[in-house]
Design an enzyme around this catalytic site. Sequence first.
Site, PDB file in Angstrom:
ATOM      1  N   ASP A  58     -11.271 -66.883 -57.168  1.00  0.00           N
ATOM      2  CA  ASP A  58     -10.929 -68.238 -56.742  1.00  0.00           C
ATOM      3  C   ASP A  58      -9.410 -68.474 -56.790  1.00  0.00           C
ATOM      4  O   ASP A  58      -8.947 -69.603 -56.818  1.00  0.00           O
ATOM      5  CB  ASP A  58     -11.682 -69.280 -57.577  1.00  0.00           C
ATOM      6  CG  ASP A  58     -11.319 -69.189 -59.044  1.00  0.00           C
ATOM      7  OD1 ASP A  58     -10.583 -68.245 -59.424  1.00  0.00           O
ATOM      8  OD2 ASP A  58     -11.768 -70.061 -59.818  1.00  0.00           O
ATOM      9  N   HIS A 271       6.427 -48.925 -42.835  1.00  0.00           N
ATOM     10  CA  HIS A 271       5.942 -50.123 -43.538  1.00  0.00           C
ATOM     11  C   HIS A 271       5.553 -49.816 -44.985  1.00  0.00           C
ATOM     12  O   HIS A 271       4.580 -50.349 -45.500  1.00  0.00           O
ATOM     13  CB  HIS A 271       4.754 -50.737 -42.778  1.00  0.00           C
ATOM     14  CG  HIS A 271       5.162 -51.320 -41.466  1.00  0.00           C
ATOM     15  ND1 HIS A 271       4.273 -51.594 -40.450  1.00  0.00           N
ATOM     16  CD2 HIS A 271       6.369 -51.690 -40.991  1.00  0.00           C
ATOM     17  CE1 HIS A 271       4.925 -52.092 -39.419  1.00  0.00           C
ATOM     18  NE2 HIS A 271       6.197 -52.164 -39.714  1.00  0.00           N
ATOM     19  N   ASP A 288      14.499 -52.673 -47.501  1.00  0.00           N
ATOM     20  CA  ASP A 288      14.433 -53.675 -46.435  1.00  0.00           C
ATOM     21  C   ASP A 288      13.916 -54.945 -47.094  1.00  0.00           C
ATOM     22  O   ASP A 288      12.743 -55.029 -47.466  1.00  0.00           O
ATOM     23  CB  ASP A 288      13.489 -53.189 -45.325  1.00  0.00           C
ATOM     24  CG  ASP A 288      13.459 -54.135 -44.121  1.00  0.00           C
ATOM     25  OD1 ASP A 288      13.932 -55.280 -44.235  1.00  0.00           O
ATOM     26  OD2 ASP A 288      12.946 -53.710 -43.058  1.00  0.00           O
ATOM     27  N   ASP A 299      16.842 -60.774 -42.966  1.00  0.00           N
ATOM     28  CA  ASP A 299      16.108 -59.517 -42.780  1.00  0.00           C
ATOM     29  C   ASP A 299      17.143 -58.393 -42.770  1.00  0.00           C
ATOM     30  O   ASP A 299      17.776 -58.151 -41.741  1.00  0.00           O
ATOM     31  CB  ASP A 299      15.327 -59.583 -41.460  1.00  0.00           C
ATOM     32  CG  ASP A 299      14.523 -58.307 -41.189  1.00  0.00           C
ATOM     33  OD1 ASP A 299      14.416 -57.459 -42.091  1.00  0.00           O
ATOM     34  OD2 ASP A 299      14.012 -58.180 -40.060  1.00  0.00           O
ATOM     35  N   HIS A 378      10.870 -47.412 -33.442  1.00  0.00           N
ATOM     36  CA  HIS A 378      10.693 -48.868 -33.398  1.00  0.00           C
ATOM     37  C   HIS A 378      11.786 -49.493 -32.543  1.00  0.00           C
ATOM     38  O   HIS A 378      12.692 -48.805 -32.074  1.00  0.00           O
ATOM     39  CB  HIS A 378      10.669 -49.459 -34.813  1.00  0.00           C
ATOM     40  CG  HIS A 378      11.897 -49.183 -35.640  1.00  0.00           C
ATOM     41  ND1 HIS A 378      13.111 -49.784 -35.401  1.00  0.00           N
ATOM     42  CD2 HIS A 378      12.100 -48.361 -36.700  1.00  0.00           C
ATOM     43  CE1 HIS A 378      13.985 -49.361 -36.298  1.00  0.00           C
ATOM     44  NE2 HIS A 378      13.410 -48.483 -37.090  1.00  0.00           N
ATOM     45  N   HIS A 382      14.943 -58.020 -33.046  1.00  0.00           N
ATOM     46  CA  HIS A 382      13.949 -59.076 -32.835  1.00  0.00           C
ATOM     47  C   HIS A 382      14.597 -60.406 -33.175  1.00  0.00           C
ATOM     48  O   HIS A 382      15.635 -60.450 -33.843  1.00  0.00           O
ATOM     49  CB  HIS A 382      12.686 -58.823 -33.668  1.00  0.00           C
ATOM     50  CG  HIS A 382      12.934 -58.609 -35.144  1.00  0.00           C
ATOM     51  ND1 HIS A 382      13.136 -59.647 -36.023  1.00  0.00           N
ATOM     52  CD2 HIS A 382      13.018 -57.476 -35.892  1.00  0.00           C
ATOM     53  CE1 HIS A 382      13.316 -59.158 -37.243  1.00  0.00           C
ATOM     54  NE2 HIS A 382      13.272 -57.837 -37.192  1.00  0.00           N
ATOM     55  N   HIS A 389       9.833 -62.119 -37.712  1.00  0.00           N
ATOM     56  CA  HIS A 389       9.780 -61.819 -36.279  1.00  0.00           C
ATOM     57  C   HIS A 389       9.591 -63.170 -35.614  1.00  0.00           C
ATOM     58  O   HIS A 389       8.474 -63.640 -35.424  1.00  0.00           O
ATOM     59  CB  HIS A 389       8.644 -60.842 -35.961  1.00  0.00           C
ATOM     60  CG  HIS A 389       8.828 -59.511 -36.640  1.00  0.00           C
ATOM     61  ND1 HIS A 389       7.809 -58.673 -36.960  1.00  0.00           N
ATOM     62  CD2 HIS A 389       9.952 -58.886 -37.075  1.00  0.00           C
ATOM     63  CE1 HIS A 389       8.288 -57.580 -37.555  1.00  0.00           C
ATOM     64  NE2 HIS A 389       9.588 -57.704 -37.643  1.00  0.00           N
ATOM     65  N   GLU A 412      18.970 -53.149 -35.873  1.00  0.00           N
ATOM     66  CA  GLU A 412      18.409 -52.291 -36.923  1.00  0.00           C
ATOM     67  C   GLU A 412      17.968 -50.906 -36.462  1.00  0.00           C
ATOM     68  O   GLU A 412      16.794 -50.551 -36.572  1.00  0.00           O
ATOM     69  CB  GLU A 412      17.226 -53.006 -37.597  1.00  0.00           C
ATOM     70  CG  GLU A 412      16.172 -53.575 -36.638  1.00  0.00           C
ATOM     71  CD  GLU A 412      14.993 -54.169 -37.396  1.00  0.00           C
ATOM     72  OE1 GLU A 412      14.423 -53.459 -38.247  1.00  0.00           O
ATOM     73  OE2 GLU A 412      14.646 -55.328 -37.134  1.00  0.00           O
ATOM     74  N   TYR A 416      14.364 -41.357 -38.825  1.00  0.00           N
ATOM     75  CA  TYR A 416      13.349 -41.035 -39.832  1.00  0.00           C
ATOM     76  C   TYR A 416      12.862 -39.616 -39.576  1.00  0.00           C
ATOM     77  O   TYR A 416      12.249 -39.354 -38.536  1.00  0.00           O
ATOM     78  CB  TYR A 416      12.183 -42.026 -39.739  1.00  0.00           C
ATOM     79  CG  TYR A 416      12.653 -43.461 -39.660  1.00  0.00           C
ATOM     80  CD1 TYR A 416      12.932 -44.199 -40.804  1.00  0.00           C
ATOM     81  CD2 TYR A 416      12.893 -44.066 -38.415  1.00  0.00           C
ATOM     82  CE1 TYR A 416      13.397 -45.513 -40.722  1.00  0.00           C
ATOM     83  CE2 TYR A 416      13.366 -45.366 -38.320  1.00  0.00           C
ATOM     84  CZ  TYR A 416      13.615 -46.082 -39.476  1.00  0.00           C
ATOM     85  OH  TYR A 416      14.083 -47.366 -39.387  1.00  0.00           O
ATOM     86  N   ARG A 433      17.796 -46.530 -42.328  1.00  0.00           N
ATOM     87  CA  ARG A 433      17.861 -47.687 -41.422  1.00  0.00           C
ATOM     88  C   ARG A 433      18.979 -48.582 -41.926  1.00  0.00           C
ATOM     89  O   ARG A 433      19.171 -48.706 -43.150  1.00  0.00           O
ATOM     90  CB  ARG A 433      16.525 -48.448 -41.383  1.00  0.00           C
ATOM     91  CG  ARG A 433      16.603 -49.706 -40.516  1.00  0.00           C
ATOM     92  CD  ARG A 433      15.238 -50.298 -40.131  1.00  0.00           C
ATOM     93  NE  ARG A 433      14.471 -50.816 -41.240  1.00  0.00           N
ATOM     94  CZ  ARG A 433      13.433 -50.219 -41.779  1.00  0.00           C
ATOM     95  NH1 ARG A 433      13.018 -49.052 -41.316  1.00  0.00           N
ATOM     96  NH2 ARG A 433      12.781 -50.760 -42.793  1.00  0.00           N
ATOM     97  N   GLU A 435      20.317 -52.517 -41.137  1.00  0.00           N
ATOM     98  CA  GLU A 435      19.879 -53.725 -40.423  1.00  0.00           C
ATOM     99  C   GLU A 435      20.717 -54.928 -40.830  1.00  0.00           C
ATOM    100  O   GLU A 435      20.836 -55.233 -42.021  1.00  0.00           O
ATOM    101  CB  GLU A 435      18.396 -54.003 -40.742  1.00  0.00           C
ATOM    102  CG  GLU A 435      17.867 -55.293 -40.150  1.00  0.00           C
ATOM    103  CD  GLU A 435      16.369 -55.482 -40.347  1.00  0.00           C
ATOM    104  OE1 GLU A 435      15.817 -54.957 -41.344  1.00  0.00           O
ATOM    105  OE2 GLU A 435      15.752 -56.164 -39.508  1.00  0.00           O
TER     106      GLU A 435
HETATM  107  N1  GLY Z   1      11.473 -56.245 -42.149  1.00  0.00           N
HETATM  108  C1  GLY Z   1      10.821 -56.282 -40.910  1.00  0.00           C
HETATM  109  C2  GLY Z   1      11.679 -55.814 -39.842  1.00  0.00           C
HETATM  110  O1  GLY Z   1      12.719 -55.251 -40.099  1.00  0.00           O
HETATM  111  O2  GLY Z   1      11.421 -56.035 -38.684  1.00  0.00           O
HETATM  112 MN    MN Z   2      13.903 -56.563 -38.793  1.00  0.00          MN
HETATM  113 MN    MN Z   3      13.808 -55.522 -41.934  1.00  0.00          MN
END
Ligand code: GLY
Ligand code: MN
Ligand code: MN
Length: 465
Positions: A58, A271, A288, A299, A378, A382, A389, A412, A416, A433, A435
């Site tokens: 709950d 992820h 990240d 982000d 990727h 975004h 996003h 970003e 990899y 990465r 970003e």
């Molecule tokens: N952290 C999600 C992205 O970089 O899009």
């Molecule tokens: Mn991002």
């Molecule tokens: Mn990110």
Amino acid sequence: MDQAPRPADSPAANLRGDADLEHSAGAFAERRRRLRERLGPGAAALVASLPERVRNGDAHYRFRQHSDVYYLTGFEEPQAVALLLPASPDPGGGVEAAQPRFVLFVRPADPELERWDGPRLGVDGARAALGADEAFPIGELRERLSSLLANSTELHYAVGLDPQLDATVMEAVAKLRKTERRGQRPPRAIVDPLAAMHELRLVKDAAEVATLRRAAAITAEAHVAAMRAGRPGAHEYELEALVDYTFRSRGGAGPGYNTIVGAGANATVLHYIDNRARLREGDLVLIDAGCELDHYTADVTRTFPASGRFTPAQRAVYDVVLAAQRSAIELVAPGVTIDQLHQHCVRRLTEGMIQLGLLRGDVEERVADGSYRDFFMHGTSHWLGLDVHDAGAYTIGGTARPLAPGMVITVEPGLYIADAERYPAELRGIGVRIEDDVLVTERGHENLTAACPKDPDELENLCRR
Ligand code: GLY
Ligand code: MN
Ligand code: MN
């Protein structure tokens, strides 16, 4: 919105500054005015909070308002429905057309429940504090919705998020179909919020940019704290906790999405959120993480050497990604498209893959046959804002949309390299990465997260053990 006073000397005070002031009732009223303009004279819009979710047993997840509801109202409570209604188009009989209305359905005051769950604004509070023309208890939505929606030409509403609310809306439409002969028509179309609402969210107003700037500053601080602490022997979750602590202690709500802390080959799992491994000598660590502040999230990704020194192979990969990222940011300006930024990064990264010995042959051919996707799988950018996003169309009429001042995007790129025998031994298991969050300005861009270090020499200094 009324919020609990914060002691002036709390650490939160420094970075929150006057964000509350900037996100005043006036800012929300202005957004509603601008949405009405976009909707046109006869259309209505309905935005609603999503149901509270059970985590286990709950116990519930902490509630976080739906971004569209927050954007238009500043209201943070669950069980909220906001309606923007048009002036009644043709009241007939020489009667003046009614004014457009902002109607809220909210949880009613309930002293008994409020003792357990905390205060509610209630129906009267919703009128007074949120500027609603009318407010009703949420329990009355079903009986009132059809007459409120009568004769709106169309209804902007996100179908498919909440089946129960979908049913309530459909029932209201069905009821109006029966009353059509008596002059109460249903809306002729249900329109996705992308068409009007999310166009507005795409271009940030001054209060939003101010809030994102603060979220960015806290985020930069958190990454630096993690870099300093990220030595061999530490666990990924310890770094996650430190990032989280920095977010919260500076006034943020926490992370705007699940924090990724990936050491060694974990950095190649896009992820990865387990964050359970121990950092080893020679690992690169990819973090990240973005702070959510007043519902807006940063982000940011940074990648740094746990031992304080890049190996030559790690440094070579890092330099490829950094060069692509920096040059892509330089391109950001009104008129440029996200697709162009991506194509730029694909080309630069593919050149790097060939130099590193990951791919063979000609850059154009490797771009054309898509083999670069083994290492960069990727997108580059975004929209960023209330959602990580964020809302907004990426194409208009099938073609890539040009950037415009006030839009905020991430940049970003990454590389990899799976921990697999088919790759050169020194490159296996490297994930990088980088970003940043970039505001499009009249003249070009501003990197909102520039305070977060990414120069490799600077990183080595910061991480020196
Ligand atoms: N952290 C999600 C992205 O970089 O899009
Ligand atoms: Mn991002
Ligand atoms: Mn990110």
